[in-house]
Design a protein around this motif. Sequence first.
Motif, PDB file in Angstrom:
ATOM      1  N   SER A   1      -3.926   8.436  -1.421  1.00  0.00           N
ATOM      2  CA  SER A   1      -2.945   8.327  -0.346  1.00  0.00           C
ATOM      3  C   SER A   1      -2.585   6.904   0.006  1.00  0.00           C
ATOM      4  O   SER A   1      -1.496   6.647   0.534  1.00  0.00           O
ATOM      5  N   ALA A   2      -3.446   5.945  -0.254  1.00  0.00           N
ATOM      6  CA  ALA A   2      -3.178   4.572   0.182  1.00  0.00           C
ATOM      7  C   ALA A   2      -3.878   3.590  -0.748  1.00  0.00           C
ATOM      8  O   ALA A   2      -5.081   3.331  -0.618  1.00  0.00           O
ATOM      9  N   GLN A   3      -3.103   3.048  -1.704  1.00  0.00           N
ATOM     10  CA  GLN A   3      -3.627   2.069  -2.649  1.00  0.00           C
ATOM     11  C   GLN A   3      -2.565   0.993  -2.893  1.00  0.00           C
ATOM     12  O   GLN A   3      -1.360   1.267  -2.832  1.00  0.00           O
TER      13      GLN A   3
ATOM     14  N   LYS B   1      -2.815  -6.696   3.231  1.00  0.00           N
ATOM     15  CA  LYS B   1      -1.885  -6.118   2.270  1.00  0.00           C
ATOM     16  C   LYS B   1      -0.467  -6.094   2.853  1.00  0.00           C
ATOM     17  O   LYS B   1      -0.210  -6.646   3.917  1.00  0.00           O
TER      18      LYS B   1
ATOM     19  N   VAL C   1       0.849  -1.191   0.000  1.00  0.00           N
ATOM     20  CA  VAL C   1       0.000   0.000   0.000  1.00  0.00           C
ATOM     21  C   VAL C   1       0.884   1.241   0.000  1.00  0.00           C
ATOM     22  O   VAL C   1       1.712   1.425   0.899  1.00  0.00           O
ATOM     23  N   VAL C   2       0.717   2.077  -1.024  1.00  0.00           N
ATOM     24  CA  VAL C   2       1.575   3.249  -1.214  1.00  0.00           C
ATOM     25  C   VAL C   2       0.727   4.425  -1.689  1.00  0.00           C
ATOM     26  O   VAL C   2      -0.398   4.238  -2.175  1.00  0.00           O
ATOM     27  N   PRO C   3       1.245   5.637  -1.602  1.00  0.00           N
ATOM     28  CA  PRO C   3       0.559   6.784  -2.225  1.00  0.00           C
ATOM     29  C   PRO C   3       0.703   6.704  -3.746  1.00  0.00           C
ATOM     30  O   PRO C   3       1.774   6.362  -4.257  1.00  0.00           O
TER      31      PRO C   3
ATOM     32  N   VAL D   1      -5.884   0.200   6.534  1.00  0.00           N
ATOM     33  CA  VAL D   1      -5.648   0.118   5.085  1.00  0.00           C
ATOM     34  C   VAL D   1      -4.645  -0.976   4.737  1.00  0.00           C
ATOM     35  O   VAL D   1      -4.550  -1.390   3.581  1.00  0.00           O
ATOM     36  N   TYR D   2      -3.883  -1.452   5.731  1.00  0.00           N
ATOM     37  CA  TYR D   2      -2.882  -2.486   5.487  1.00  0.00           C
ATOM     38  C   TYR D   2      -3.405  -3.897   5.740  1.00  0.00           C
ATOM     39  O   TYR D   2      -2.674  -4.867   5.562  1.00  0.00           O
TER      40      TYR D   2
ATOM     41  N   GLN E   1       2.571  -3.714   4.241  1.00  0.00           N
ATOM     42  CA  GLN E   1       2.844  -2.386   4.796  1.00  0.00           C
ATOM     43  C   GLN E   1       4.336  -2.074   4.670  1.00  0.00           C
ATOM     44  O   GLN E   1       5.176  -2.866   5.095  1.00  0.00           O
TER      45      GLN E   1
ATOM     46  N   GLU F   1       9.284   1.770   6.679  1.00  0.00           N
ATOM     47  CA  GLU F   1       9.877   3.007   6.183  1.00  0.00           C
ATOM     48  C   GLU F   1      11.331   3.185   6.598  1.00  0.00           C
ATOM     49  O   GLU F   1      12.142   3.690   5.818  1.00  0.00           O
TER      50      GLU F   1
END
Length: 420
Positions: free
Chosen positions: A155-157, A335, A137-139, A331-332, A337, A340
């Motif tokens: 923002s999160a797909q 998926k 999931v990334v912008p 959102v994760y 994550q 970072e």
Amino acid sequence: MTEQIRDRASRSLPTATVRHGRLKRHSAWKTLLAVLGGTMAVVLVSGVSVAAIAVNQLNENIDVVDLVDAEGEERVIPTVGEWEGGFNVLLVGIDNAEGQSDGADRGGAVLNDVNILVHVAEDQQSAVAVSIPRDMVVPIPSCPNPDGGSYFAMSAQPINVAMSYGGLSCVVLTVEALTGLDVPYAGVISFNGVARLSSAVGGVDVCIDGPINDPYTGLKIAEAGTYSLEGREALAFLRSRHGVGDGSDLGRISSQQVYLSSLIRKVQTEGVLTDITKLYGLATVATSSMQLSSSLASVDTMVSMALVLKDIPTENITFVQYPGTTGGSGVYAGKVQPIESQAFALFEKIRNDESFLLEEGETGVGSTLDPNAPQPQPSTPAPSGSASPTVPPLEEEEPAEVIAGVKGQTAADYTCAVSN
């Protein structure tokens, strides 16, 4: 170019003169040499003509797409042959392409399920290939719509939906935003193209540590061992998620790196890039099975890149996963994550062309070190009493930093896919 060579060849041939009477003996040798020279000139001219026709045919095969920036303006990029240094190439594998024969129904969406960013260092002595999990999931930035206007930023797909928002350009823009690297070159290949490429190189040896039976891709391997995979079987292996590792996309990536490392070793050690027949076969498949950015859609550019990669030692070609983890929430959920801190450390090294090491044995959940890997040969010591060359001692380089947590391997590492 062909005409110039033909002109030079014709000027180099002696003009035949008809003479009567007995010739001196050495004139026979001169005549023979002239015939040989003329024959070689014809062969050379014919060879150049064939090469020119072949290159023209390959160029005609290429399906070209223009990469655009966030404002929709076409990027103007020189070919690789016009500078010395590094480059970045994004390789995208798509499902549901036109004519795709895997039988899956995805509701008409074309997804960028495989995303591999290849970075070649400025000194062309090392390369890093970063696999970005399809479910990460990334912008996704605002991407120009080929039919006009732009798509809104998100923002999160999952990254694999980027292809459906603005095509290859949107995938490139998303990867650039995610990694901080400029990506001037990109190519898209369908699953069918992957199968054809594996056959064009004559199969790839893949080690597997146990039986695999994946009904989703049709991959069936009865027992542990090393198998030469090509065609549909190679494709089934590369697509297998349920059959390897923990059944996740992260496991599939590390098993794909088993294949890619073996492919690199084969290309370098078996002279694929110097075998005209195999090279032309690869080029034919690549140009007819891929959609290439206009910056990459030149046989000259592809050959330049291939020659750079050919000379990089396998231990300096590193395959890594974009750092990520599963088991998140929100959102994760279901998926991948991004991690970072690890990603920042990794791409700082890549951007600055700094060497780095991976933790020993951290190949990923879908692969493991091959216990039967060939042992490196010890260097041969100099004969006793031999003179040492008088060269100044080299400055000791600082040891490369280990990036904790990053999964992957080098092309020199022999690994096996882990059966699920």
